[in-house]
Design an enzyme around this catalytic site. Structure first.
Site, mmCIF file in Angstrom:
data_model
loop_
_atom_site.group_PDB
_atom_site.id
_atom_site.type_symbol
_atom_site.label_atom_id
_atom_site.label_comp_id
_atom_site.label_asym_id
_atom_site.label_seq_id
_atom_site.Cartn_x
_atom_site.Cartn_y
_atom_site.Cartn_z
ATOM 1 N N SER A 1 4.147 -9.720 -2.831
ATOM 2 C CA SER A 1 2.917 -9.050 -2.402
ATOM 3 C C SER A 1 2.503 -7.916 -3.340
ATOM 4 C CB SER A 1 3.079 -8.518 -0.978
ATOM 5 O OG SER A 1 4.225 -7.701 -0.892
ATOM 6 N N ASP B 1 3.499 1.581 5.984
ATOM 7 C CA ASP B 1 3.637 0.885 4.705
ATOM 8 C C ASP B 1 3.701 1.895 3.557
ATOM 9 O OD1 ASP B 1 3.597 -0.695 2.463
ATOM 10 O OD2 ASP B 1 1.818 -1.856 3.010
ATOM 11 N N HIS C 1 3.371 -1.013 -0.451
ATOM 12 C CA HIS C 1 2.159 -1.469 -1.146
ATOM 13 C C HIS C 1 1.276 -0.271 -1.492
ATOM 14 C CE1 HIS C 1 3.606 -4.900 1.291
ATOM 15 N NE2 HIS C 1 3.468 -5.491 0.109
#
Ligand SMILES: *[C@@H]1O[C@H](CO)[C@@H](O)[C@H](O)[C@H]1NC(C)=O
Ligand SMILES: *[C@@H]1O[C@H](CO)[C@@H](O)[C@H](O)[C@H]1NC(C)=O
Ligand SMILES: *[C@@H]1O[C@H](CO)[C@@H](O)[C@H](O)[C@H]1NC(C)=O
Ligand SMILES: *[C@@H]1O[C@H](CO)[C@@H](O)[C@H](O)[C@H]1NC(C)=O
Length: 358
Positions: free
Chosen positions: A110, A334, A337
């Protein structure tokens, strides 16, 4: 204009040229000599962010921090400034022109998606008249610029080596590239690989039941050792199968997470959630162990692979993660990311610079 005026003009001209013309010989010469990964983050609200998220209609929900309610804006306005040169301004039109009828492939997890998406946003925002299509098939997505017939594909691939479904379970094979993957990789003009984060996943998040190393099947093993073996398998594949005169190969280095604020001297913060600004100086660190392995494997290869060395500069960007403005509070925090617009836009400016100077 007097002598003084001319002198000023002569002084200013090279600076203007450097920012506007990306293909001048002298500039490329200077870029070739420059360590573009050594530098600092500079507040530059006039040029950043490079695009408005509303100009990127296909931006993933998980990266669209502003739409998800992130109200602070400082993090959008930092430019990476190498110590010994200026990065060329990203120009989508120029990018598409250079890669007319060519194909670019991101392969990885990702974090690859993060960088690929950033690049498609940068291209679309600076060259909106080009038109585009996006096709999704399984774990792959392809963005194609209609006007220039340039395609940018993302192929999700967490480990680079293959996972086989056997009767007794899923086997991660450290010494084998899936032939279907290899076939795909051979079709591209630019390849940008990445793998790391999935190597640490355990229990329910781990998508395999056994690791196969040569003829031996393991329930588990030291993940760094496994990572190194897999990278070597990938490196052998590239050395054997890629003609690097035709195809440029890049490796995105380890993207740092910011889960533990004690590491940058802010234990009250606990994770990345309250961070609003980059660090000026990297917190003391020994190199990330995966980084050391990656650099070693790349330097042992016979074919040239460019390391997109984004680890150090991204480590300063504790402010760049979605925190609760990513997938939403229900899926948790998160700090892995990156928000878009944001840090991966800089990775792509560096990629663009590497493509120009190599
Ligand atoms: C678009 O580019 C691909 C190679 O990437 C080429 O095979 C194809 O013929 C091109 N299409 C057109 C319409 O030029
Ligand atoms: C966070 O980092 C500090 C300092 O490196 C370390 O002592 C601590 O164990 C870490 N905490 C967690 C939860 O990893
Ligand atoms: C992140 O840190 C904040 C405090 O800054 C805390 O309230 C929250 O529980 C932490 N979340 C996680 C998942 O560690
Ligand atoms: C990558 O950049 C860091 C600084 O951010 C530097 O310490 C390291 O040596 C670089 N790695 C390579 C292979 O150039």
């Amino acid at each position: 204009m007097g002598t003084f005026g001319i002198a000023i003009a002569l002084l200013v001209l090279p600076i203007i040229l450097e920012n506007q013309i990306v293909c001048g010989k002298q500039i490329i010469y200077r870029l070739k000599k420059c360590d573009i990964y050594q530098g600092g983050w500079v507040y530059d609200p006039n040029s950043y962010p490079l695009y408005d998220s509303s100009l990127c209609p296909f931006l993933d929900h998980a990266f669209d921090c502003q739409k998800n309610g992130r109200a602070d804006e400082l993090y959008l306005k930092y430019r990476w400034q190498p110590y010994s040169c200026n990065l060329p301004t990203f120009d989508g039109e120029d990018f598409l022109e250079r890669f007319r009828d060519k194909r670019i492939l991101f392969v990885g997890d990702s974090l690859s998606l993060n960088q690929w998406r950033s690049l498609t946003c940068m291209i679309h925002a600076t060259s909106p008249q080009s038109g585009y299509t996006i096709k999704r098939i399984g774990g792959s997505s392809t963005f194609t610029s209609k006007s220039h017939n340039v395609s940018l594909m993302l192929a999700r691939n967490a480990f680079l080596v293959r996972i086989d479904q056997q009767r007794y379970g899923r086997v991660l094979k450290l010494d084998s590239i899936d032939p279907a993957d290899g076939k795909l990789w051979k079709e591209y003009d630019v390849l940008i690989f990445d793998t790391w984060h999935w190597w640490l996943h355990a229990s329910r998040k781990q998508p395999w039941d056994f690791i196969q190393d040569g003829k031996t099947l393991h329930r588990d093993m030291n993940r760094l050792v496994a990572y190194e073996k897999a990278l070597k398998t990938w490196a052998r594949w590239v050395d054997k199968n890629v003609d690097t005169k035709e195809t440029k190969v890049f490796f995105q280095s380890i993207s740092p997470s910011h889960w533990n604020a004690s590491q940058w001297g802010y234990p009250e913060g606990r994770n990345c959630t309250a961070e609003r600004k980059p660090l000026v100086v990297a917190y003391p660190r020994s190199k990330h162990p995966a980084e050391v392995i990656l650099e070693k494997v790349l330097s042992d290869m016979s074919k040239p692979v460019v390391l997109l060395n984004v680890t150090g500069l991204s480590q300063l960007r504790k402010d760049g993660h979605p925190s609760i403005y990513g997938n939403g509070a229900h899926l948790g925090m998160d700090c892995t990311h990156w928000c878009l617009p944001g840090v991966p836009d800089t990775w792509n400016q560096l990629l663009y610079t590497e493509l120009i100077r190599n």
